[in-house]
Scaffold this motif. Structure first.
Motif, PDB file in Angstrom:
ATOM      1  N   UNK A  30       6.361   1.683   5.574  1.00 33.82           N
ATOM      2  CA  UNK A  30       6.149   1.005   6.851  1.00 33.82           C
ATOM      3  C   UNK A  30       4.789   1.325   7.457  1.00 33.82           C
ATOM      4  N   UNK A  31       4.132   2.396   6.989  1.00 30.62           N
ATOM      5  CA  UNK A  31       2.799   2.725   7.516  1.00 30.62           C
ATOM      6  C   UNK A  31       1.729   1.767   6.992  1.00 30.62           C
ATOM      7  N   UNK A  32       2.062   1.026   5.938  1.00 31.60           N
ATOM      8  CA  UNK A  32       1.140   0.073   5.350  1.00 31.60           C
ATOM      9  C   UNK A  32       1.770  -1.319   5.429  1.00 31.60           C
ATOM     10  N   UNK A  59      -3.693  -0.333   6.702  1.00 32.41           N
ATOM     11  CA  UNK A  59      -2.655   0.310   7.504  1.00 32.41           C
ATOM     12  C   UNK A  59      -1.927  -0.711   8.368  1.00 32.41           C
ATOM     13  N   UNK A  60      -0.712  -0.373   8.733  1.00 34.83           N
ATOM     14  CA  UNK A  60       0.102  -1.199   9.624  1.00 34.83           C
ATOM     15  C   UNK A  60      -0.054  -0.662  11.051  1.00 34.83           C
ATOM     16  N   UNK A 105       0.877  -1.843  13.761  1.00 27.11           N
ATOM     17  CA  UNK A 105       2.021  -2.050  14.644  1.00 27.11           C
ATOM     18  C   UNK A 105       2.998  -0.880  14.577  1.00 27.11           C
ATOM     19  N   UNK A 106       2.699   0.089  13.724  1.00 24.43           N
ATOM     20  CA  UNK A 106       3.563   1.251  13.533  1.00 24.43           C
ATOM     21  C   UNK A 106       3.104   2.374  14.466  1.00 24.43           C
ATOM     22  N   UNK A 107       3.994   2.907  15.304  1.00 16.62           N
ATOM     23  CA  UNK A 107       3.586   3.956  16.256  1.00 16.62           C
ATOM     24  C   UNK A 107       3.050   5.218  15.589  1.00 16.62           C
ATOM     25  N   UNK A 108       3.527   5.519  14.391  1.00 14.25           N
ATOM     26  CA  UNK A 108       3.045   6.717  13.708  1.00 14.25           C
ATOM     27  C   UNK A 108       1.575   6.585  13.323  1.00 14.25           C
ATOM     28  N   UNK A 109       1.147   5.381  12.953  1.00 13.96           N
ATOM     29  CA  UNK A 109      -0.264   5.149  12.632  1.00 13.96           C
ATOM     30  C   UNK A 109      -1.112   5.362  13.874  1.00 13.96           C
TER      31      UNK A 109
END
Length: 536
Positions: free
Chosen positions: A127-129, A170-171, A173-177
């Protein structure tokens, strides 16, 4: 409270491409200790800040813009201790330090991506990508370097890479990114860096539906200035990211800055990146791309000043960088010649003498403008593109992925010359350099220019001193009435006049010449392709 020291508004910032600037250990690759030893020369030149292209841990598939670890220095370039010493030494010399940040993609060797490939489809790691299912690529998007922007994994999914296959997007929209990059910002801010140049700043957010786009994915220009942006560039969501980053930087003193590499048109859209709560500066690529024609240059100067002025930002000016043909070669072609994706053996070659003459005039014109100026290492030497670099030594992924139709950017990245008679022209202690240097480098070496009246280095040094003395960076532009192919404006008490025509141009009566990119005619008139600064 954020600092009010807006040092960047009139700064002259010098781009260092670490692998090609100075090699301290003799392995043929430039490094951080090498940069540190050369900082006194940059202070002598008269710049205000240095910007370093990436030096992070990387497999170097795209010259370091494929980052495997954002919090460490690649051993090729040194260590974190070397970075700390460089920053401290620069500050001792009164120089700010800006570092590159590459947030659109990581290296495929980054720990996150290795974990993603080891995990199954649908896992948190992926999901990070940007992974997608399907028998065919999710859409027709193309890589900037040529070919599809989608790569299939062994388990049948596809991942997006707008650049090389080794640079997965990278994605965002992912909060971790988002949290990860806030931490990366703080890591380098706490080490004392004065700002970040943000690579592909307009590319982080992609259209949520991955809407099909059949045109080539050209990051360096090529966007339609009228129609909507492509689904992978200049999406609205990028601005939320930079507002959050700005809040982090505003917590530090003295002031730290964000500089956008955003190939966005028209200038009004670019100005949105430098609104008061976002970035501080954005590179002015329309100016870089303007042809050597007075009407076109005047138009882009006007539109640039108007767009940034509308949001209270300073305008930047730039003629060369690590992604484009050096302007000392670019200007050696007819003025109407368009963008060249590299120059090599068998290609039409520039007129070297004409290119340098125009480059000196263009540089003096640029440095007379109000705002901030960016210089690319070697342009103060009049350095041209290496236009006869052998194809077999090219490393730019654009060369291979384009099917050998675009020679790419290696020609502007060749290690620069410091000493005419030294091994590798003083780049390092030995003969090795990661890209071969041409024999003509000797005539451009720094030691053949320092103290030599009329040399390009002395022209730059004098211009930067006069720019500071007359506070041109904080000035205001007022166009002067001219005839023929002449561009002239006043910035405070200084007249900046460039003659593009074939006939010599007259200076106003009583004008006192301070600087000239080439000698004036015997009667004091300005020859063709010459810029003059005069007190009026």
């Amino acid at each position: 409270m954020p600092s009010t020291d807006a040092w960047w508004r009139d700064a002259v910032i010098y781009q260092i491409y670490p692998r090609s600037f100075a090699d301290a250990n003799g392995d043929g690759m430039g490094d951080l200790p090498g940069i540190t030893t050369r900082l006194p020369r940059l202070r002598e030149l008269g710049i205000d800040a240095v910007w370093l292209s990436p030096f992070y841990v990387s497999p170097q598939h795209d010259a370091g813009y494929d980052v495997a670890d954002y919090r460490d220095v690649d051993p090729r370039f040194g260590s974190l201790g070397d970075a700390d010493k460089l920053i401290a030494t620069a500050h001792d010399h009164g120089l700010k330090v800006i570092v590159d940040l590459v947030p659109n993609h990581t290296s495929s060797e980054h720990a996150w991506f290795r974990a993603a490939l080891a995990a199954p489809p649908g896992s948190p790691e992926r999901e990070r990508y940007i992974f997608r299912d399907g028998a065919e690529p999710p859409n027709s998007w193309q890589s900037v370097f040529g070919g599809s922007a989608w790569q299939r994994t062994d388990d049948g999914q596809w991942y997006l890479h707008l650049f090389d296959v080794s640079q997965p997007d990278l994605n965002w929209d992912h909060p971790e990114v988002r949290a990860e990059f806030l931490d990366i910002l703080r890591f380098w801010l706490d080490r004392g860096v004065d700002g970040f140049r943000v690579d592909v700043a307009h590319g982080l957010i992609k259209d949520a539906d991955l809407t099909d786009w059949t045109q080539p994915s050209v990051v360096l220009g090529g966007l339609d200035p009228v129609g909507p942006p492509p689904p992978m560039w200049d999406q609205e969501g990028v601005h939320e990211i930079y507002r959050e980053w700005r809040t982090v930087l505003d917590g530090y003193s003295p002031a730290r800055i964000l500089v956008a590499e955003a190939w966005v048109q028209p200038e009004e859209r670019l100005a949105r990146y430098v609104r008061p709560d976002e970035m501080h500066q954005a590179f002015n690529f329309p100016y870089l791309e303007a042809p050597w024609l007075p009407a076109e240059l005047r138009a882009v100067i006007d539109s640039s000043l108007a767009a940034t002025g509308a949001v209270g930002a300073t305008t930047t000016w730039v003629l060369s960088n690590h992604d484009v043909v050096r302007h000392a070669s670019r200007l050696g072609f007819p003025a109407e010649t368009g963008r060249k994706p590299g120059i090599g053996i068998g290609d039409p070659q520039p007129d070297t003498g004409l290119g340098l003459r125009r480059a000196r005039a263009a540089s003096l014109l640029m440095l007379g403008l109000p705002g901030s100026a960016y210089l690319y290492q070697g342009e103060e030497l009049g350095l041209p593109e290496h236009t006869t670099l052998a194809d077999e030594v090219r490393e730019d992924p654009a060369w291979e992925r384009s099917g050998h139709t675009e020679r790419g950017r290696d020609g502007c990245r060749v290690p620069i010359p410091w000493e005419a008679d030294a091994p590798s022209y003083g780049f390092g202690p030995g003969d090795d350099s990661w890209l071969p240097q041409p024999a003509i480098w000797a005539e451009y070496a720094l030691d053949r220019q320092i103290g030599v009246a009329g040399s390009t280095w002395e022209l730059y040094r004098s211009a930067l001193a006069a720019r500071r003395e007359h506070d041109l960076g904080n000035g205001a532009l007022v166009w002067s009435a001219t005839e023929g192919d002449v561009l002239a404006f006043r910035n405070g008490e200084i007249l900046v006049l460039t003659n593009f025509g074939q006939e010599a141009a007259e200076l106003p009566s009583g004008a006192r010449v301070l600087l000239s990119s080439e000698p004036l005619d015997g009667d004091g008139r300005v020859p063709t392709d010459v810029t003059v600064w005069a007190a009026v």
